[in-house]
Design a protein around this motif. Structure first.
Motif, mmCIF file in Angstrom:
data_model
loop_
_atom_site.group_PDB
_atom_site.id
_atom_site.type_symbol
_atom_site.label_atom_id
_atom_site.label_comp_id
_atom_site.label_asym_id
_atom_site.label_seq_id
_atom_site.Cartn_x
_atom_site.Cartn_y
_atom_site.Cartn_z
ATOM 1 N N ASP A 120 0.842 -1.198 0.000
ATOM 2 C CA ASP A 120 0.000 0.000 0.000
ATOM 3 C C ASP A 120 0.882 1.254 0.000
ATOM 4 N N ASN A 121 0.319 2.358 -0.443
ATOM 5 C CA ASN A 121 1.088 3.602 -0.539
ATOM 6 C C ASN A 121 1.631 4.066 0.808
ATOM 7 N N TRP A 122 0.817 3.882 1.867
ATOM 8 C CA TRP A 122 1.288 4.332 3.179
ATOM 9 C C TRP A 122 2.481 3.501 3.642
ATOM 10 N N GLU A 123 2.522 2.232 3.247
ATOM 11 C CA GLU A 123 3.670 1.397 3.609
ATOM 12 C C GLU A 123 4.916 1.835 2.831
ATOM 13 N N LYS A 124 4.716 2.193 1.575
ATOM 14 C CA LYS A 124 5.851 2.648 0.770
ATOM 15 C C LYS A 124 6.458 3.920 1.361
ATOM 16 N N GLU A 125 5.601 4.834 1.775
ATOM 17 C CA GLU A 125 6.090 6.069 2.386
ATOM 18 C C GLU A 125 6.768 5.793 3.718
ATOM 19 N N LYS A 126 6.227 4.829 4.448
ATOM 20 C CA LYS A 126 6.818 4.464 5.742
ATOM 21 C C LYS A 126 8.222 3.903 5.554
ATOM 22 N N ILE A 127 8.389 3.081 4.521
ATOM 23 C CA ILE A 127 9.705 2.494 4.257
ATOM 24 C C ILE A 127 10.739 3.584 3.983
ATOM 25 N N LYS A 128 10.348 4.587 3.227
ATOM 26 C CA LYS A 128 11.293 5.659 2.876
ATOM 27 C C LYS A 128 11.824 6.395 4.107
ATOM 28 N N SER A 129 11.008 6.436 5.157
ATOM 29 C CA SER A 129 11.430 7.155 6.370
ATOM 30 C C SER A 129 12.049 6.249 7.424
ATOM 31 N N GLU A 130 12.039 4.936 7.180
ATOM 32 C CA GLU A 130 12.595 3.995 8.158
ATOM 33 C C GLU A 130 14.111 3.953 8.083
ATOM 34 N N PRO A 131 14.771 3.878 9.258
ATOM 35 C CA PRO A 131 16.234 3.744 9.228
ATOM 36 C C PRO A 131 16.672 2.356 8.718
ATOM 37 N N LYS A 132 15.882 1.336 9.063
ATOM 38 C CA LYS A 132 16.175 -0.024 8.576
ATOM 39 C C LYS A 132 15.095 -0.410 7.560
ATOM 40 N N LYS A 133 15.306 0.066 6.371
ATOM 41 C CA LYS A 133 14.299 -0.100 5.328
ATOM 42 C C LYS A 133 14.100 -1.565 4.930
ATOM 43 N N THR A 134 15.174 -2.324 4.844
ATOM 44 C CA THR A 134 15.058 -3.732 4.425
ATOM 45 C C THR A 134 14.257 -4.540 5.433
ATOM 46 N N ASP A 135 14.494 -4.334 6.716
ATOM 47 C CA ASP A 135 13.753 -5.068 7.742
ATOM 48 C C ASP A 135 12.262 -4.755 7.679
ATOM 49 N N TYR A 136 11.946 -3.492 7.543
ATOM 50 C CA TYR A 136 10.538 -3.106 7.487
ATOM 51 C C TYR A 136 9.880 -3.673 6.220
ATOM 52 N N TYR A 137 10.591 -3.566 5.099
ATOM 53 C CA TYR A 137 10.043 -4.090 3.838
ATOM 54 C C TYR A 137 9.831 -5.599 3.930
ATOM 55 N N THR A 138 10.771 -6.310 4.537
ATOM 56 C CA THR A 138 10.660 -7.773 4.651
ATOM 57 C C THR A 138 9.409 -8.166 5.430
ATOM 58 N N ARG A 139 9.188 -7.505 6.564
ATOM 59 C CA ARG A 139 7.989 -7.806 7.354
ATOM 60 C C ARG A 139 6.724 -7.455 6.580
ATOM 61 N N ALA A 140 6.720 -6.317 5.937
ATOM 62 C CA ALA A 140 5.525 -5.863 5.219
ATOM 63 C C ALA A 140 5.194 -6.768 4.039
ATOM 64 N N ILE A 141 6.221 -7.118 3.264
ATOM 65 C CA ILE A 141 5.960 -7.941 2.081
ATOM 66 C C ILE A 141 5.580 -9.366 2.467
ATOM 67 N N ASN A 142 6.114 -9.851 3.594
ATOM 68 C CA ASN A 142 5.736 -11.187 4.062
ATOM 69 C C ASN A 142 4.252 -11.225 4.450
ATOM 70 N N HIS A 143 3.804 -10.206 5.147
ATOM 71 C CA HIS A 143 2.394 -10.141 5.522
ATOM 72 C C HIS A 143 1.508 -9.981 4.287
ATOM 73 N N HIS A 144 1.971 -9.168 3.357
ATOM 74 C CA HIS A 144 1.188 -8.985 2.128
ATOM 75 C C HIS A 144 1.072 -10.303 1.353
ATOM 76 N N ASN A 145 2.185 -10.986 1.189
ATOM 77 C CA ASN A 145 2.161 -12.245 0.441
ATOM 78 C C ASN A 145 1.320 -13.310 1.142
ATOM 79 N N ALA A 146 1.377 -13.322 2.463
ATOM 80 C CA ALA A 146 0.555 -14.270 3.216
ATOM 81 C C ALA A 146 -0.925 -13.949 3.029
ATOM 82 N N TRP A 147 -1.261 -12.665 3.003
ATOM 83 C CA TRP A 147 -2.648 -12.241 2.785
ATOM 84 C C TRP A 147 -3.128 -12.660 1.399
ATOM 85 N N VAL A 148 -2.281 -12.494 0.389
ATOM 86 C CA VAL A 148 -2.626 -12.918 -0.972
ATOM 87 C C VAL A 148 -2.804 -14.432 -1.025
ATOM 88 N N ALA A 149 -1.899 -15.156 -0.375
ATOM 89 C CA ALA A 149 -1.996 -16.615 -0.353
ATOM 90 C C ALA A 149 -3.278 -17.071 0.350
#
Length: 247
Positions: free
Chosen positions: A127-156
């Motif tokens: 979602d757009n709000w997650e993308k904006e959140k990632i840009k402001s996170e100091p650990k962008k990869t960690d936040y993206y990993t958690r977010a994309i895992n939840h998204h993929n699980a939701w799709v599954a």
């Protein structure tokens, strides 16, 4: 005296002849009308019997046609349902296999320059709000990993639910020996998805992977075996339908 006796005998003899003639005529008439009556009764009973037989044949023909029509409709419904339920199961299995796999790879967002990061996130399903959140996170990869895992699980989860609802609604058109194999793979797929979702909720404490291991190890072989069964049944259904149409 002799003359008188002769006249009496002649008189009685003539009367007997008349009586015999009357009796003979009566017998002839009785026989004639009896034969006509019997013939009429026989013809009447014969027509009743023919009518009854014809009615029974019509009823039997109707039952056979109804049975053939119902059988043809069931074959057609099964022929329509099986490819669709198979397609939905393949989609669900693929999504769950993707999220349940122990080997996951993620891009290193922390090393991306802002332009590269923006381009990457624009193509992301988050979602757009997650993308904006990632840009402001100091650990962008960690936040993206958690977010994309939840998204993929939701799709599954949604993909599995889509399969499961269609399968349950139409399973009455699938033969029991094939339906049981769909059930077994469905249960294994769902179990692996549940374990993955529980791990996402509590990564530190959740370490039960029995169903996921079985799914990763056996799921592919079960899917392949089921594919062969579905293909065989579809061709059998087509042959049965053609045979029924030709008969």
């Amino acid at each position: 005296m002799t003359e008188t006796l002769t006249k009496l005998l002649a008189l009685f003899g003539g009367g007997a002849a008349v009586v015999l003639a009357v009796v003979g005529a009566a017998y002839w008439l009785f026989k004639l009308f009896s034969e006509k009556w019997l013939t009429a009764r026989f013809n009447e009973r014969l027509e009743d019997y023919k009518h009854k037989q014809q009615r029974e044949l019509e009823e039997l023909r109707f039952k056979i046609n109804s049975l053939m029509d119902r059988t043809a409709k069931l074959y057609q419904r099964e022929f329509d349902v099986l490819p669709e339920v198979w397609s939905k199961l393949v989609m669900a299995h693929g999504h769950v296999q993707s999220v349940a796999s122990a080997l996951q790879q993620y891009p290193d967002l922390d090393r991306m320059i802002p332009e590269h990061l923006s381009e990457f996130l624009d193509k992301s399903p988050l979602d757009n709000w997650e993308k904006e959140k990632i840009k402001s996170e100091p650990k962008k990869t960690d936040y993206y990993t958690r977010a994309i895992n939840h998204h993929n699980a939701w799709v599954a989860r949604n993909t599995y639910v889509d399969f499961y609802q269609y399968f349950r609604k139409n399973s009455i058109f699938i033969r029991e020996e094939l339906k049981s194999k769909f059930d077994a793979l469905s249960e294994l797929t769902h179990g692996a998805l549940v374990e993955h979702e529980l791990w996402l909720q509590d990564r530190a404490n959740f370490n039960i992977w029995e169903t996921r291991r079985r799914f990763v190890k056996e799921g592919g072989d079960l899917l392949k075996a089921l594919e062969q069964e579905v293909q065989k049944r579809l061709w059998d259904s087509q042959s049965d339908s053609l045979a029924g149409a030709n008969s």
